[in-house]
Motif scaffolding. Sequence first.
Motif, mmCIF file in Angstrom:
data_model
loop_
_atom_site.group_PDB
_atom_site.id
_atom_site.type_symbol
_atom_site.label_atom_id
_atom_site.label_comp_id
_atom_site.label_asym_id
_atom_site.label_seq_id
_atom_site.Cartn_x
_atom_site.Cartn_y
_atom_site.Cartn_z
ATOM 1 N N ASN A 99 0.852 -1.192 0.000
ATOM 2 C CA ASN A 99 0.000 0.000 0.000
ATOM 3 C C ASN A 99 0.883 1.235 0.000
ATOM 4 O OD1 ASN A 99 -2.191 1.700 0.141
ATOM 5 N ND2 ASN A 99 -2.560 1.401 2.314
ATOM 6 N N PRO A 100 0.907 1.992 -1.115
ATOM 7 C CA PRO A 100 0.040 1.871 -2.284
ATOM 8 C C PRO A 100 0.535 0.816 -3.277
ATOM 9 C CG PRO A 100 1.517 3.717 -2.594
ATOM 10 C CD PRO A 100 1.773 3.191 -1.199
ATOM 11 N N VAL A 101 -0.362 0.511 -4.222
ATOM 12 C CA VAL A 101 -0.045 -0.299 -5.385
ATOM 13 C C VAL A 101 -0.189 0.630 -6.589
ATOM 14 C CG1 VAL A 101 -0.742 -2.234 -6.841
ATOM 15 C CG2 VAL A 101 -0.848 -2.445 -4.338
ATOM 16 N N ILE A 102 0.875 0.779 -7.356
ATOM 17 C CA ILE A 102 0.897 1.783 -8.421
ATOM 18 C C ILE A 102 1.040 1.126 -9.780
ATOM 19 C CG2 ILE A 102 2.049 3.851 -9.305
ATOM 20 C CD1 ILE A 102 3.131 4.285 -6.432
ATOM 21 N N GLY A 103 0.074 1.363 -10.650
ATOM 22 C CA GLY A 103 0.142 0.902 -12.028
ATOM 23 C C GLY A 103 0.763 1.987 -12.886
ATOM 24 N N VAL A 104 1.904 1.686 -13.499
ATOM 25 C CA VAL A 104 2.648 2.684 -14.265
ATOM 26 C C VAL A 104 2.178 2.658 -15.714
ATOM 27 C CG1 VAL A 104 4.927 3.520 -14.912
ATOM 28 C CG2 VAL A 104 4.610 2.352 -12.724
ATOM 29 N N GLY A 105 1.329 3.602 -16.072
ATOM 30 C CA GLY A 105 0.867 3.691 -17.451
ATOM 31 C C GLY A 105 -0.624 3.488 -17.597
ATOM 32 N N PHE A 106 -1.183 4.125 -18.628
ATOM 33 C CA PHE A 106 -2.628 4.079 -18.881
ATOM 34 C C PHE A 106 -3.144 2.670 -19.110
ATOM 35 C CE2 PHE A 106 -0.598 4.294 -22.986
ATOM 36 C CZ PHE A 106 -1.336 3.402 -23.754
ATOM 37 N N ALA A 107 -2.266 1.758 -19.526
ATOM 38 C CA ALA A 107 -2.699 0.387 -19.803
ATOM 39 C C ALA A 107 -3.239 -0.301 -18.560
ATOM 40 C CB ALA A 107 -1.545 -0.421 -20.380
ATOM 41 N N TYR A 108 -2.896 0.222 -17.388
ATOM 42 C CA TYR A 108 -3.383 -0.368 -16.141
ATOM 43 C C TYR A 108 -4.760 0.158 -15.737
ATOM 44 C CZ TYR A 108 0.806 -2.995 -14.975
ATOM 45 O OH TYR A 108 1.813 -3.918 -14.984
ATOM 46 N N GLY A 109 -5.320 1.086 -16.508
ATOM 47 C CA GLY A 109 -6.598 1.674 -16.150
ATOM 48 C C GLY A 109 -7.710 0.668 -15.872
ATOM 49 N N PRO A 110 -8.037 -0.203 -16.821
ATOM 50 C CA PRO A 110 -9.115 -1.173 -16.590
ATOM 51 C C PRO A 110 -8.846 -2.088 -15.398
ATOM 52 C CG PRO A 110 -8.619 -1.019 -18.929
ATOM 53 C CD PRO A 110 -7.534 -0.269 -18.214
ATOM 54 N N ALA A 111 -7.595 -2.503 -15.222
ATOM 55 C CA ALA A 111 -7.260 -3.392 -14.116
ATOM 56 C C ALA A 111 -7.406 -2.691 -12.767
ATOM 57 C CB ALA A 111 -5.834 -3.928 -14.288
ATOM 58 N N VAL A 112 -6.931 -1.456 -12.677
ATOM 59 C CA VAL A 112 -7.070 -0.697 -11.435
ATOM 60 C C VAL A 112 -8.547 -0.497 -11.103
ATOM 61 C CG1 VAL A 112 -6.754 1.581 -10.387
ATOM 62 C CG2 VAL A 112 -4.834 0.468 -11.538
ATOM 63 N N ALA A 113 -9.347 -0.171 -12.108
ATOM 64 C CA ALA A 113 -10.780 0.037 -11.892
ATOM 65 C C ALA A 113 -11.458 -1.228 -11.373
ATOM 66 C CB ALA A 113 -11.451 0.496 -13.180
ATOM 67 N N GLU A 114 -10.979 -2.390 -11.800
ATOM 68 C CA GLU A 114 -11.570 -3.659 -11.359
ATOM 69 C C GLU A 114 -11.093 -4.079 -9.975
ATOM 70 O OE1 GLU A 114 -11.754 -8.359 -12.753
ATOM 71 O OE2 GLU A 114 -11.486 -6.779 -14.270
ATOM 72 N N VAL A 115 -9.805 -3.876 -9.709
ATOM 73 C CA VAL A 115 -9.225 -4.384 -8.465
ATOM 74 C C VAL A 115 -9.433 -3.448 -7.282
ATOM 75 C CG1 VAL A 115 -7.076 -5.146 -7.360
ATOM 76 C CG2 VAL A 115 -7.510 -5.711 -9.753
ATOM 77 N N ALA A 116 -9.365 -2.142 -7.494
ATOM 78 C CA ALA A 116 -9.417 -1.183 -6.393
ATOM 79 C C ALA A 116 -10.641 -1.347 -5.485
ATOM 80 C CB ALA A 116 -9.331 0.245 -6.932
ATOM 81 N N PRO A 117 -11.850 -1.543 -6.017
ATOM 82 C CA PRO A 117 -13.009 -1.687 -5.132
ATOM 83 C C PRO A 117 -12.933 -2.906 -4.209
ATOM 84 C CG PRO A 117 -13.712 -1.175 -7.375
ATOM 85 C CD PRO A 117 -12.250 -1.520 -7.440
ATOM 86 N N LYS A 118 -12.139 -3.900 -4.573
ATOM 87 C CA LYS A 118 -12.017 -5.103 -3.759
ATOM 88 C C LYS A 118 -11.073 -4.909 -2.579
ATOM 89 C CE LYS A 118 -12.772 -7.913 -7.900
ATOM 90 N NZ LYS A 118 -12.168 -8.865 -8.861
ATOM 91 N N PHE A 119 -10.281 -3.836 -2.627
ATOM 92 C CA PHE A 119 -9.333 -3.535 -1.553
ATOM 93 C C PHE A 119 -9.510 -2.071 -1.131
ATOM 94 C CE2 PHE A 119 -7.524 -7.018 -3.958
ATOM 95 C CZ PHE A 119 -7.060 -7.888 -2.977
#
Length: 347
Positions: A99-119
């Motif tokens: 914590n934090p978990v950082i996705g470097v780049g726009f390609a991580y957008g969909p994944a961050v949107a899916e995973v963030a609500p679970k944590f």
Amino acid sequence: MRRITRIATVGVASAALALSATACGGKSSNTADSGEPKVAIAYDIGGRGDQSFNDAAYAGLEKAEKELGVKGTEAEPSEGEGDPDKVQRLTELARSGNNPVIGVGFAYGPAVAEVAPKFPKTTFGLVDDTSKTGKNIANLVFNEEQGSYLAGVAAAKVTKTNTVGFIGGVEIPLIKKFEAGFVQGVKDTNKNVNVKVQYLTQPPDFGGFSKPDLGKAAAQGQIDAGADVIYAAAGLAGAGSIEAAAKAKKWAIGVDSDQYSQKGLAAYKDYILTSVTKDVSGAVFNLIKSVQEGKPQNGEIRYGLEEDGVGLARSNPAFTKMTDVIKAVDQAKADIIADKIKVKTAP
């Protein structure tokens, strides 16, 4: 002592187990079993060692390790991976207590949107993307067009052939911002300068960010067509364009990191006029620090010229000695900050 752990994508069964655990209320902590805070970054295409975007993110993690006493984990991308792979990667990083978990780049957008609500107790950083938002998502974004405008001013001032080149890794809106600012800076400085524009690949092929040979070939083509200044916004592929420019004894303009100072490009540094910098390292560090202080950033965190979040590097002594060029760049920077110049975000 700096400690970094690398993780790789695991099998489908492990991914299913991880997702099952989060669905059943899996939690994330920001403290390792030893009491040491844990943070993680997941790299974009090209991974660490690109001498550019990813390496800038790594520099922010490295600084946080040294100054904040956190333990860093790095996750490398796999060639040809899709959103499910990124979802799996971010899930594993969050479940491991980072914590934090950082996705470097726009390609991580969909994944961050899916995973963030679970944590919900974990902060997720998303670099270069504002399209995916959430209460525990910090969107770290930059005014790339502003720094690119300054590069355009410099290019227009130093060209002797009245022809300069722009190379984009992949033709997407983010890289179009680099193109737009650069072309505007060139034309505002000298309307008679021709700007040759080329993109290495088109979506969904993102190889234009990871293949130096493509950048080298594109730069050579522009040089053969008369360009004597080449600006590439192409990640690892940009290293190839710098090599081509240097071997032809033409000027190259780097991107994201101060590429004059990158060890992997030392052989070509005399021909790296300057670089359009993005303070990705500062943004990563600031996000980690905010979490450690108990006041995690969230929402859009924007960095522009006014905040020194973007800029033009001055490491090359040859560049700093060009007083007329420096004067023009400084004036352009002041005018942008004062809103006298409005830089376009699309060509």
